[in-house]
Design a protein around this motif. Structure first.
Motif, short mmCIF file in Angstrom:
data_model
loop_
_atom_site.label_atom_id
_atom_site.label_comp_id
_atom_site.label_asym_id
_atom_site.label_seq_id
_atom_site.Cartn_x
_atom_site.Cartn_y
_atom_site.Cartn_z
N PHE A 1 13.71 -5.30 9.02
CA PHE A 1 13.67 -5.80 7.63
C PHE A 1 12.26 -6.20 7.24
CE2 PHE A 1 17.83 -8.33 6.72
CZ PHE A 1 18.42 -7.18 6.29
N ALA A 2 11.67 -7.03 8.14
CA ALA A 2 10.38 -7.64 7.83
C ALA A 2 9.30 -6.57 7.70
CB ALA A 2 10.01 -8.65 8.91
N LYS A 3 9.42 -5.55 8.55
CA LYS A 3 8.43 -4.46 8.52
C LYS A 3 8.50 -3.74 7.18
CE LYS A 3 7.53 -0.71 11.64
NZ LYS A 3 8.09 -0.09 12.84
N LYS A 4 9.72 -3.51 6.74
CA LYS A 4 9.90 -2.76 5.48
C LYS A 4 9.65 -3.63 4.25
CE LYS A 4 13.24 0.59 7.20
NZ LYS A 4 14.61 0.43 7.68
N ALA A 5 9.79 -4.94 4.41
CA ALA A 5 9.77 -5.82 3.24
C ALA A 5 8.43 -5.87 2.54
CB ALA A 5 10.18 -7.24 3.66
N GLY A 6 7.36 -5.44 3.23
CA GLY A 6 6.02 -5.47 2.64
C GLY A 6 5.95 -4.71 1.33
N SER A 7 6.80 -3.70 1.17
CA SER A 7 6.73 -2.89 -0.05
C SER A 7 7.58 -3.49 -1.18
CB SER A 7 7.20 -1.47 0.26
OG SER A 7 8.52 -1.53 0.76
N HIS A 8 8.32 -4.56 -0.89
CA HIS A 8 9.14 -5.18 -1.93
C HIS A 8 8.23 -5.83 -2.98
CE1 HIS A 8 12.13 -7.65 -3.86
NE2 HIS A 8 13.07 -7.09 -3.13
N HIS A 9 8.56 -5.63 -4.26
CA HIS A 9 7.60 -6.10 -5.28
C HIS A 9 7.40 -7.61 -5.25
CE1 HIS A 9 11.38 -6.69 -7.47
NE2 HIS A 9 10.72 -7.55 -8.21
N MET A 10 8.45 -8.37 -4.86
CA MET A 10 8.28 -9.83 -4.80
C MET A 10 7.31 -10.23 -3.69
SD MET A 10 9.98 -11.60 -6.99
CE MET A 10 10.44 -13.18 -6.30
N VAL A 11 7.41 -9.51 -2.57
CA VAL A 11 6.53 -9.82 -1.44
C VAL A 11 5.10 -9.42 -1.80
CG1 VAL A 11 6.10 -9.39 1.01
CG2 VAL A 11 8.45 -9.58 0.17
N GLN A 12 4.97 -8.29 -2.50
CA GLN A 12 3.62 -7.87 -2.94
C GLN A 12 3.01 -8.90 -3.90
OE1 GLN A 12 4.06 -3.89 -4.45
NE2 GLN A 12 3.89 -2.99 -2.41
N ARG A 13 3.87 -9.40 -4.80
CA ARG A 13 3.36 -10.41 -5.74
C ARG A 13 2.92 -11.66 -5.00
NH1 ARG A 13 7.84 -10.97 -10.20
NH2 ARG A 13 7.00 -13.06 -10.31
N ALA A 14 3.72 -12.03 -4.01
CA ALA A 14 3.35 -13.22 -3.22
C ALA A 14 2.01 -12.99 -2.53
CB ALA A 14 4.44 -13.53 -2.20
N ARG A 15 1.85 -11.79 -1.95
CA ARG A 15 0.61 -11.49 -1.22
C ARG A 15 -0.59 -11.58 -2.16
NH1 ARG A 15 1.45 -6.57 0.44
NH2 ARG A 15 2.33 -7.05 2.48
#
Ligand code: ADQ
Length: 458
Positions: A239-253
């Motif tokens: 999950f965590a590996k794939k989650a990087g492409s999630h737009h919320m995670v990108q916004r957080a980054r």
């Protein structure tokens, strides 16, 4: 293989196996039910309007039947918010000062357990294996035994078990201890909880440990063991590996830019040590000017049990404290603490854990603490973050070879651990993470479930 009957206060909504929204415990127990066929029974979460609980609602999904019952408003008040959450929860978390011993609530707790037993009885077959979960339902086996049921019945306690000096401040401790002794197997999170339980038996000459994981109480022999609950380690890492492409995670980054992220994730509960943690973060920033404006502490904390006064009070305290720390330390372009009062979906949570350089998990007392395990599983093996973990979480007994263990009451000590974590060289981070990850891959939630059920069936 015998049919499995699981009883817990709340029953997770039917979801597809492996669905992203389900927690590891729900997934593991559902897998066990799918394999053997069975029933999952519990409270619907609703209270009936006319003070009659109404009929049991039965729904099927594959080989699993969900059996849900409403409770009356009085039941919910006395059993759930009363005895379970204002007596057993604080006592098991060593908070004598917060326990409220109302006679009405104690009676309500035993009454609702009897009610659950009567609701369950018509569904049971003689060779069903019954697995009861958590502090809400300790007397359930004793009720079933009284009705003549001879089935194998196991109990798993998700929260800590206190020493005798703490437990015995509770007026109905004897009934609670007898309730546990009515099971064939009683499972705790850690060997420490198990020792406390043996101590409680000894204190009133009720019984003792007699070796081989067996105990006696009132002349009856039963088994007890430590079964540390875990997560679906491999699936969560994926999950965590794939989650990087999630737009919320990108916004957080993007919003963190080149700052280091520290993450805390907990239900809003006094056992989780959130106020002490905010103090420690503040102390860390004050003591370490080099990190000022270079760090963001994200605390994700959905409200819980708001009907209980201590929890309602805590919502105000934590919100005020987060505001105060930001007011004292913040600058025009830096908000040190981001405080969020909501749940986030598991894939986003996994992605946020992976972004964070430090997982800050500092409960004052916790049965296990799955956030600590999820944080470890979510890390990038090439550049893993550091787990700063309370020595009073059950997880500390399993992850001590890799985490930085802290005493959450020691604000200065926790602040120092934060500095050490953020300054830790890559090689040490990798070594520490690998030790924890190896352990978690071997001890995942499926193994926890199998170990308990094998011991119950043996
Ligand atoms: P909890 O006290 O609820 O559980 P914990 O073990 O940390 O504590 O489990 C919390 C779960 O909820 C984790 O899976 C976490 O990801 C999730 N969660 C928390 N905050 C969230 C948020 N904001 N958004 C989304 N998810 C969130 C009790 C005991 C623990 C024991 C567990 C399981 O108190 O000690 O580990 O049961 O046995």
């Amino acid at each position: 293989m015998s049919r499995l009957v699981i009883v817990s206060n709340r029953v997770p909504a039917p979801v597809k196996e492996g669905a992203a929204s389900a927690g590891g415990l729900a997934v593991a127990l559902k897998a066990a039910l799918e394999e053997r066929g069975g029933i999952w029974m519990g409270w619907s979460g609703k209270s009936s309007e006319n003070n009659e609980p109404g009929p049991l609602s039965l729904t099927g999904e594959g080989k699993i039947t969900y059996a849900l019952t409403d409770l009356t408003g009085k039941d919910v008040e006395e059993y759930y918010f009363g005895f379970a959450n204002r007596v057993l929860w604080p006592i098991c978390h060593y908070r004598l000062d917060l326990a409220e011993y109302g006679r009405k609530e104690m009676a309500g707790y035993f009454r609702v357990n009897r009610f659950f037993a009567h609701r369950l009885a018509p569904l049971l077959k003689p060779d069903d294996i019954i697995w009861v979960h958590d502090y809400h339902l300790i007397p359930l086996a004793a009720e079933l035994r009284q009705m003549g049921f001879k089935n194998r019945i196991g109990f798993f306690l998700h929260i800590p078990w206190p020493p005798a000096d703490v437990l015995y401040t509770m007026p109905v401790h004897e009934e609670i201890m007898h309730g546990l002794a009515a099971y064939d197997l009683v499972g705790f999170q850690t060997d420490h909880d198990l020792e406390n339980f043996a101590g409680c038996l000894r204190r009133e000459d009720m019984g003792d440990a007699i070796g081989d994981g067996r105990f006696t109480a009132n002349g009856k022999v039963f088994k007890g063991g430590a079964y540390g609950i875990s997560i679906e380690t491999a699936a969560f890492a994926e999950f965590a590996k794939k989650a990087g492409s999630h737009h919320m995670v990108q916004r957080a980054r993007q919003s963190i830019k080149d700052r280091d992220l520290i993450i805390g994730v907990d239900r809003l509960d006094y056992s989780k040590g959130i106020t002490q943690r905010l103090d420690a973060f503040e102390r860390f920033v004050v003591n370490n000017p080099a990190h000022q404006r270079k760090v963001t502490y994200l605390q994700i904390t959905p409200k819980s049990r708001s009907e209980v006064p201590e929890y309602e009070q805590m919502q105000r305290t934590v919100a005020e404290q987060a505001g105060r720390v930001n007011g004292a330390l913040g600058t025009v372009d830096w908000v040190p603490v981001r405080y969020i009062n909501r749940s986030v979906s598991r894939p986003i949570l996994a992605g946020l854990y992976r972004l964070a350089k430090v997982g800050l998990v500092t409960p004052l007392r916790d049965g296990m603490n799955l956030v600590a395990k999820e944080y470890v599983a979510a890390q990038d093996p090439e550049d893993p973050g550091v787990l700063v973990l309370s020595r009073f979480a059950g997880a500390a007994r399993e992850l001590k070879s890799g985490a930085l263990l802290v005493n959450p009451y020691d604000i200065e000590g926790t602040a120092n651990a934060l500095a050490r974590a953020l300054n830790m060289p890559m090689e040490e981070r990798r070594e520490r993470w690998q030790r924890m990850m190896d352990y978690l891959l071997e001890h995942d939630v499926t193994r926890w479930c199998d170990d308990f059920l094998n011991d119950l069936a043996a």
